[in-house]
Write a protein that holds these residues in place. Structure first.
Motif, PDB file in Angstrom:
ATOM      1  N   ASP A   1      39.835  91.946  55.099  1.00 49.42           N
ATOM      2  CA  ASP A   1      39.459  90.268  54.897  1.00 49.42           C
ATOM      3  C   ASP A   1      39.557  90.572  53.294  1.00 49.42           C
ATOM      4  OD1 ASP A   1      38.348  90.215  57.621  1.00 49.42           O
ATOM      5  OD2 ASP A   1      36.483  90.501  56.862  1.00 49.42           O
ATOM      6  N   ILE A   2      40.258  89.090  52.683  1.00 51.00           N
ATOM      7  CA  ILE A   2      40.157  89.194  51.158  1.00 51.00           C
ATOM      8  C   ILE A   2      39.013  87.639  51.053  1.00 51.00           C
ATOM      9  CG2 ILE A   2      41.531  88.470  49.508  1.00 51.00           C
ATOM     10  CD1 ILE A   2      43.763  89.516  50.981  1.00 51.00           C
ATOM     11  N   VAL A   3      38.246  87.991  50.702  1.00 46.78           N
ATOM     12  CA  VAL A   3      37.595  87.032  50.478  1.00 46.78           C
ATOM     13  C   VAL A   3      37.147  86.574  48.956  1.00 46.78           C
ATOM     14  CG1 VAL A   3      34.911  86.585  50.703  1.00 46.78           C
ATOM     15  CG2 VAL A   3      36.138  88.417  51.896  1.00 46.78           C
ATOM     16  N   LEU A   4      37.221  85.433  48.288  1.00 45.49           N
ATOM     17  CA  LEU A   4      36.947  84.392  47.054  1.00 45.49           C
ATOM     18  C   LEU A   4      35.283  84.124  47.209  1.00 45.49           C
ATOM     19  CD1 LEU A   4      37.728  84.307  44.277  1.00 45.49           C
ATOM     20  CD2 LEU A   4      38.105  81.870  45.648  1.00 45.49           C
ATOM     21  N   PRO A   5      34.383  84.576  46.117  1.00 40.85           N
ATOM     22  CA  PRO A   5      32.826  84.250  46.238  1.00 40.85           C
ATOM     23  C   PRO A   5      33.154  82.577  45.061  1.00 40.85           C
ATOM     24  CG  PRO A   5      33.280  85.868  44.495  1.00 40.85           C
ATOM     25  CD  PRO A   5      34.668  85.928  45.670  1.00 40.85           C
ATOM     26  N   ILE A   6      32.687  81.454  46.112  1.00 43.05           N
ATOM     27  CA  ILE A   6      32.775  80.942  45.319  1.00 43.05           C
ATOM     28  C   ILE A   6      31.198  80.142  44.209  1.00 43.05           C
ATOM     29  CG2 ILE A   6      31.881  77.736  45.745  1.00 43.05           C
ATOM     30  CD1 ILE A   6      34.284  79.270  47.189  1.00 43.05           C
ATOM     31  N   ASP A   7      31.591  79.630  43.414  1.00 43.62           N
ATOM     32  CA  ASP A   7      31.227  79.179  41.597  1.00 43.62           C
ATOM     33  C   ASP A   7      30.355  80.623  41.308  1.00 43.62           C
ATOM     34  OD1 ASP A   7      31.411  76.585  42.481  1.00 43.62           O
ATOM     35  OD2 ASP A   7      29.611  76.169  43.372  1.00 43.62           O
ATOM     36  N   ASN A   8      31.024  81.507  41.368  1.00 44.44           N
ATOM     37  CA  ASN A   8      30.489  83.057  40.272  1.00 44.44           C
ATOM     38  C   ASN A   8      31.587  83.145  39.784  1.00 44.44           C
ATOM     39  OD1 ASN A   8      28.802  85.643  40.340  1.00 44.44           O
ATOM     40  ND2 ASN A   8      28.019  84.914  42.058  1.00 44.44           N
ATOM     41  N   LYS A   9      31.436  84.108  37.939  1.00 47.25           N
ATOM     42  CA  LYS A   9      32.081  84.660  38.078  1.00 47.25           C
ATOM     43  C   LYS A   9      31.674  85.792  37.797  1.00 47.25           C
ATOM     44  CE  LYS A   9      32.457  80.324  34.423  1.00 47.25           C
ATOM     45  NZ  LYS A   9      32.517  79.476  33.277  1.00 47.25           N
TER      46      LYS A   9
END
Length: 581
Positions: A559-567
């Motif tokens: 899986d490739i995952v991008l967290p939303i609104d978290n730098k």
């Protein structure tokens, strides 16, 4: 149904090389008919002796004509008109092409079906259902395969339901080619149905009284092959035996119709040792070893030791299982003890635990009532080192249902757990913990698959600082909120140290599409939070794409995952091996 006019194009490529170079192509028919004709013609066109005699050889044409007629007759066409024509393709090989024109003619229709059942099968609902669901309908087109299939189904039903004396007194398929009509006439006598009698066990080191309480039927019950399969499953599921073979004594039961069974049991090995290596993004490489003694004594007791080692967690535990005489497979006690060390994020914890459990299982739920004693030594965040001793009972309910193998097409897993601790019986801290975990899997068609996961947890206590980290809630990671580090989503103290949470709520929605065979693509979104007050939350969200592969070792996912609104959390990659349920 076939059309009256059927067109075949058969290309036979003759070269000086062996017959394996021949190509056969049939057009203009449905798939079932094409398969039937192809199978029949293959025995002729791949006969090198016939091929070498040439396309115009009479023997070749006669055999070809006979095979096509037999193929048509199987589907109810008894008067076809067949013509041959030859062509030569102008190429450097001068490929000869044989074109066959077929007028299938008028099909044979069924005008009457007479199925006469005698014996106990006459009142058997299984036989009535078979006759009702068969294709023996007046007015339908004759199909010889349906006729033979129906007779086989009658015989198979007799064997699986205990009609061991069943026989056909008469079978007739009459065809009038002139009238294009056919009728079926089957006279079938099932005889008396056999019943189940005593069972004899051979080769078992376990007391026979334990084995008898595994039997899923009562003496005198009617015979059914599913009962034997269930008995085989139950004996194998104990883990006591390496091999289970059950043979019915049919010959000696022909007089009284009471069927005795012989169960031949091969004891399992004294020691089983298993080792394995795995990898997940959450904990890295992990080693696991298991040492099991499947049978300690003639009461069916067994012992299992597990060792788990990863960079973040190390654990060893021992489990002693005591089957109960009343139902050895579903009812048993377990005595378990273990030591666990973990160093995750800002948590260092040593935990020792001893548990006594009473287990009750049925076809739906696994129920467990336990009493735990634990001693935890831990340091977390700004807290100083704590030593906490707990005595607490727990109740759990668990159910797993699935269909479809290692990547289920349908399934659900439910787990509900309650832990209670109180200083009245010697615990250092009072608490009530409730957890609920659910996973649902559903499939639409053959290619569209949905996975939904939800977790909920609640700790009610008057002193959260004394709750061991092993009982607190953390979110983040592969099986929680992807896009956030393993157990990195939780409450922080005033100095920014991660200390865990008393409330947990996470969920996931995933859609998978079957690319080809064992390969699936995935798109998903995870969300959740671990806090002390659900009103003071900022739900974390991670979304991504992935690939699933059913490997020889089991399902593997990437899986490739991008967290939303978290730098603080950048793009995350996950690799995992294991089942979803």
């Amino acid at each position: 149904m076939l059309q009256n006019y059927i067109y075949f194009l058969i290309i036979l490529i003759f070269t000086p090389v062996e017959a394996s170079k021949i190509c056969l192509n049939i057009d203009g028919v449905n798939q079932n008919f094409k398969k039937n004709i192809t199978s029949r013609l293959s025995t002729i066109i791949y006969n090198e002796e016939i091929i070498n005699k040439g396309l115009h050889d009479n023997i070749f044409q006669i055999k070809l004509l006979k095979s096509i007629k037999e193929g048509l007759r199987a589907f109810g066409y008894y008067e076809p008109n067949i013509n041959f024509k030859w062509f030569i393709v102008l190429s450097h090989n001068k490929i000869p092409i044989l074109v066959i024109y077929i007028n299938a003619g008028k099909p044979i229709k069924i005008i009457n079906t007479n199925i006469n059942l005698n014996g106990e099968a006459k009142k058997d609902l299984n036989y009535q259902s078979l006759i009702k669901s068969s294709k023996l309908k007046v007015g339908t087109q004759l199909n010889h395969e349906d006729y033979e299939k129906f007779k086989n189904e009658l015989s198979n039903l007799a064997l699986s339901n205990g009609y061991f004396d069943a026989k056909f007194q008469q079978t007739q398929l009459a065809v009038s080619i002139k009238r294009h009509e056919a009728l079926w006439n089957i006279d079938y006598d099932s005889g008396l149905r056999y019943h189940l009698g005593d069972i004899n066990f051979y080769g078992s080191p376990v007391d026979v009284i334990y084995l008898k309480n595994l039997i899923p039927y009562k003496k005198g019950d009617i015979y059914n092959s599913y009962i034997l399969a269930e008995l085989n499953r139950r004996l194998s599921a104990t883990g006591w035996f390496k091999s289970v073979i059950i043979n019915p004594e049919i010959r000696t039961a022909s007089t009284n119709k009471i069927l005795s069974l012989n169960a031949f049991l091969l004891p399992n090995v004294e020691n089983l040792i298993k080792t394995g290596i795995g990898y997940s993004t959450d904990v890295g490489f992990r080693l696991k070893g298991t040492w099991e003694k499947p049978l300690i004594d003639n009461k069916g007791r067994n012992l299992t030791t597990n060792t788990y080692i990863s960079p973040l967690e190390q654990q060893i535990d021992l489990r002693y299982k005591i089957p109960l005489l009343e139902s050895p497979l579903e009812h048993y006690y377990t005595i378990a003890s273990g030591i666990k060390y973990s160093n995750i994020n800002e948590l260092k914890s040593n935990s020792t635990i001893l548990t006594i459990s009473r287990n009750l299982e049925d076809s739906n739920w696994q129920k467990q009532i336990s009493l735990h004693w634990s001693f935890d030594h831990f340091t977390q965040g700004e807290l100083t080192t704590n030593n906490v001793m707990l005595i607490y009972p727990s109740i759990s309910l668990k159910r797993i249902h699935s269909y479809g193998g290692l990547i289920p097409t349908w399934g659900d897993e439910q787990l509900y757990l309650v832990d209670i601790s109180n200083p009245i019986w010697g615990s250092d801290v009072e608490f009530l913990i409730f957890q609920a975990q659910n996973i649902w899997i559903r499939t639409l068609g053959e290619k569209h698959r949905f996975l939904v996961r939800a977790n909920f947890g609640w700790i009610e206590t008057n002193n959260f600082n004394k709750i061991p980290p092993t009982l607190r809630f953390f979110a983040g990671g592969d099986h929680s909120i992807r896009g956030y580090k393993y157990k990195n989503v939780a409450q922080y103290d005033r100095n920014g140290h991660l200390i865990g949470a008393s409330k947990l709520l996470t969920g996931s929605l995933e859609y998978q599409y079957n690319l080809k065979d064992k390969w699936w693509s995935a798109i998903f979104i995870d969300s959740g939070e671990a806090v002390n007050d659900l009103r003071d939350n900022h739900f974390k969200i991670g979304t991504g794409i992935g690939v699933r592969w059913l490997s020889p070792l089991g399902p593997i996912k990437f899986d490739i995952v991008l967290p939303i609104d978290n730098k603080e959390h950048c793009l995350q990659f996950y690799v995992g091996l294991g089942l979803e349920l």
